[in-house]
Enzyme design. Structure first.
Site, mmCIF file in Angstrom:
data_model
loop_
_atom_site.group_PDB
_atom_site.id
_atom_site.type_symbol
_atom_site.label_atom_id
_atom_site.label_comp_id
_atom_site.label_asym_id
_atom_site.label_seq_id
_atom_site.Cartn_x
_atom_site.Cartn_y
_atom_site.Cartn_z
ATOM 1 C CG ASP A 66 38.901 -27.984 4.470
ATOM 2 O OD1 ASP A 66 38.845 -29.436 4.538
ATOM 3 O OD2 ASP A 66 40.188 -26.938 4.037
ATOM 4 C CG MET A 120 43.796 -19.987 11.885
ATOM 5 S SD MET A 120 45.134 -21.348 11.463
ATOM 6 C CE MET A 120 46.157 -20.495 9.863
ATOM 7 C CE LYS A 125 43.472 -30.147 9.341
ATOM 8 N NZ LYS A 125 43.567 -31.409 8.672
HETATM 9 N N1 SAH Z 1 43.253 -20.938 3.474
HETATM 10 C C1 SAH Z 1 42.396 -19.655 4.226
HETATM 11 C C2 SAH Z 1 42.546 -19.661 5.666
HETATM 12 C C3 SAH Z 1 42.421 -20.694 6.245
HETATM 13 S S1 SAH Z 1 43.154 -21.281 7.387
HETATM 14 C C4 SAH Z 1 42.309 -18.482 3.838
HETATM 15 O O1 SAH Z 1 42.994 -17.878 2.492
HETATM 16 O O2 SAH Z 1 41.491 -17.931 3.975
HETATM 17 C C5 SAH Z 1 41.500 -20.532 8.834
HETATM 18 C C6 SAH Z 1 41.990 -18.968 9.045
HETATM 19 O O3 SAH Z 1 41.164 -18.280 7.841
HETATM 20 C C7 SAH Z 1 40.967 -19.037 10.364
HETATM 21 O O4 SAH Z 1 41.477 -19.493 11.525
HETATM 22 C C8 SAH Z 1 40.725 -17.508 10.420
HETATM 23 O O5 SAH Z 1 42.238 -16.981 10.371
HETATM 24 C C9 SAH Z 1 40.786 -17.883 8.822
HETATM 25 N N2 SAH Z 1 39.755 -17.114 7.947
HETATM 26 C C10 SAH Z 1 38.964 -18.313 7.339
HETATM 27 N N3 SAH Z 1 37.889 -17.619 7.375
HETATM 28 C C11 SAH Z 1 37.494 -16.912 7.660
HETATM 29 C C12 SAH Z 1 36.331 -15.763 8.729
HETATM 30 N N4 SAH Z 1 34.760 -16.009 6.684
HETATM 31 N N5 SAH Z 1 36.298 -15.181 8.433
HETATM 32 C C13 SAH Z 1 37.395 -14.696 9.890
HETATM 33 N N6 SAH Z 1 38.275 -14.861 9.084
HETATM 34 C C14 SAH Z 1 38.479 -16.272 8.357
#
Ligand code: SAH
Length: 344
Positions: free
Chosen positions: A110, A247, A132
């Site tokens: 991803d 998000m 995406k």
């Molecule tokens: N599975 C992921 C979340 C995926 S949804 C997890 O457990 O972290 C994607 C969202 O995750 C992004 O829009 C943001 O809100 C958050 N996110 C993921 N990585 C991030 C990062 N390095 N810094 C800030 N937000 C992050």
């Protein structure tokens, strides 16, 4: 010409020294000029390995450093391992994830998986982007899931690598279910979720005894990409002293007004952490009432984790990255306990 058993690729220069093969690797395409100089150096047998090391990564050599002793599972052909890559910093990868990277022959990854993590993959692995973001066309969820099925049915050892934890707002549950429905054997490898690890990198503990007994993880988007209208913001607001919103940037106005309507104070502390745990991490400390304006001023954009609640104040004491840079903590008692942290 390359005599390496792996065959030539555009990003590898293979060098044969009598019985030793060394693969010098760098993620650029070797131009004729580069190859000319590489050959010249080698023909003269004046290759200073130190020089070569400084120019190029010897990726495969690094990848053969054994993992610590453990009963590591073997990724079998026809299997899919669904794995979390953590929030960004490659050091937050689990050892199971590293074990998977070394074995997979196809990696479907991803947008939020860092490029340095992919460098730990087996150098012969095929890397397939299914993200995406980043201006590339987005892959549809259904297509991604069915592609995984197809790869597994071809007998590939498939690693599905997702940012954070695959089962936290990552559609990992749906992908895993599709695989099960197609009788594809799976293994799930959890990762550090951005809503916990990302906040920790900003110096914000997601729970703290003086602040909260519960924490609620919320998504700022529903399936249609709209702000989640089905959420009961009153219940969420009443139920948890600390909210962690994934998000949330796109619909921040709607989310904050729902929370204020539900009774949260406009002066409630809020932190926004973008690109958490990476070199581009940015942190904004603000309040529910000012977040929209402050976000615009700071020009911050996703990916972002938003934390609402008093635990945000703890950053005044625990901003460890700033302390590593030589700064003193702003306030060692931000919750005004008036007694040492270790005193109950
Ligand atoms: N599975 C992921 C979340 C995926 S949804 C997890 O457990 O972290 C994607 C969202 O995750 C992004 O829009 C943001 O809100 C958050 N996110 C993921 N990585 C991030 C990062 N390095 N810094 C800030 N937000 C992050």
């Amino acid at each position: 010409s390359c005599t390496c058993s792996r065959g030539p690729t555009t990003s590898q220069i293979c060098v044969r020294f009598s019985c030793h093969q060394i693969i010098l690797y760098k993620s650029f395409t070797p131009t004729p000029v580069l190859i000319y100089y590489a050959e010249k150096l080698l023909n003269n047998v004046v290759v200073s390995l130190a020089f070569a090391y400084s120019l190029l990564h010897i990726q495969d050599m690094l990848n053969t450093i054994p993992l610590p002793k453990h009963n590591w599972p073997i990724l079998q052909p026809g299997w899919v391992w669904l794995c979390g890559a953590g929030p960004g910093d490659a050091g937050l990868l689990t050892l199971h994830a590293l074990n998977a990277l070394r074995q997979a022959d196809v990696i479907v990854y991803d947008a939020l998986v860092g490029p340095d993590i992919l460098e730990w993959a087996n150098s012969t692995a095929e890397l397939i982007y299914a993200g995406k973001r980043g201006g590339k066309p987005s892959a549809k969820q259904r297509d991604i899931s069915l592609h995984l099925v197809e790869l597994a049915k071809k007998g590939k050892k498939v690693l599905r690598l997702k940012g954070g934890d695959p089962f936290v707002f990552g559609r990992g549950g749906e992908e895993a279910q599709t695989l099960v429905q197609h009788q594809i054997p799976i293994r799930i490898i959890p990762g550090i979720s951005a809503g916990i690890g990302g906040l920790a990198y900003a110096g914000i503990p997601v729970t703290h005894r003086d602040v909260n007994q519960s924490v609620t993880f919320v998504t700022g988007h529903d399936q249609s990409g709209e702000s989640p209208s089905s959420l009961n913001w009153k219940a969420i607001s009443d139920g948890s002293q600390v909210l962690v919103i994934y998000m949330g940037i796109k619909h921040i106005s709607r989310i904050t007004s729902e929370l204020i309507k539900a009774g949260r104070s406009i002066s409630e502390p809020v932190a926004v952490v973008t690109n958490a745990t990476t070199d581009n991490q940015q942190v904004l400390e603000t309040t529910l009432g000012s977040i929209k304006v402050d976000l615009e001023k700071a020009g911050m954009s996703p990916p972002a984790i938003i934390c609402v609640g008093k635990s945000v104040l703890m950053r005044q004491a625990l901003d460890w990255q700033s302390m590593i840079s030589g700064n003193s903590p702003r306030n060692t008692d931000p919750l005004n306990r008036g007694r040492p942290a270790e005193a109950s």
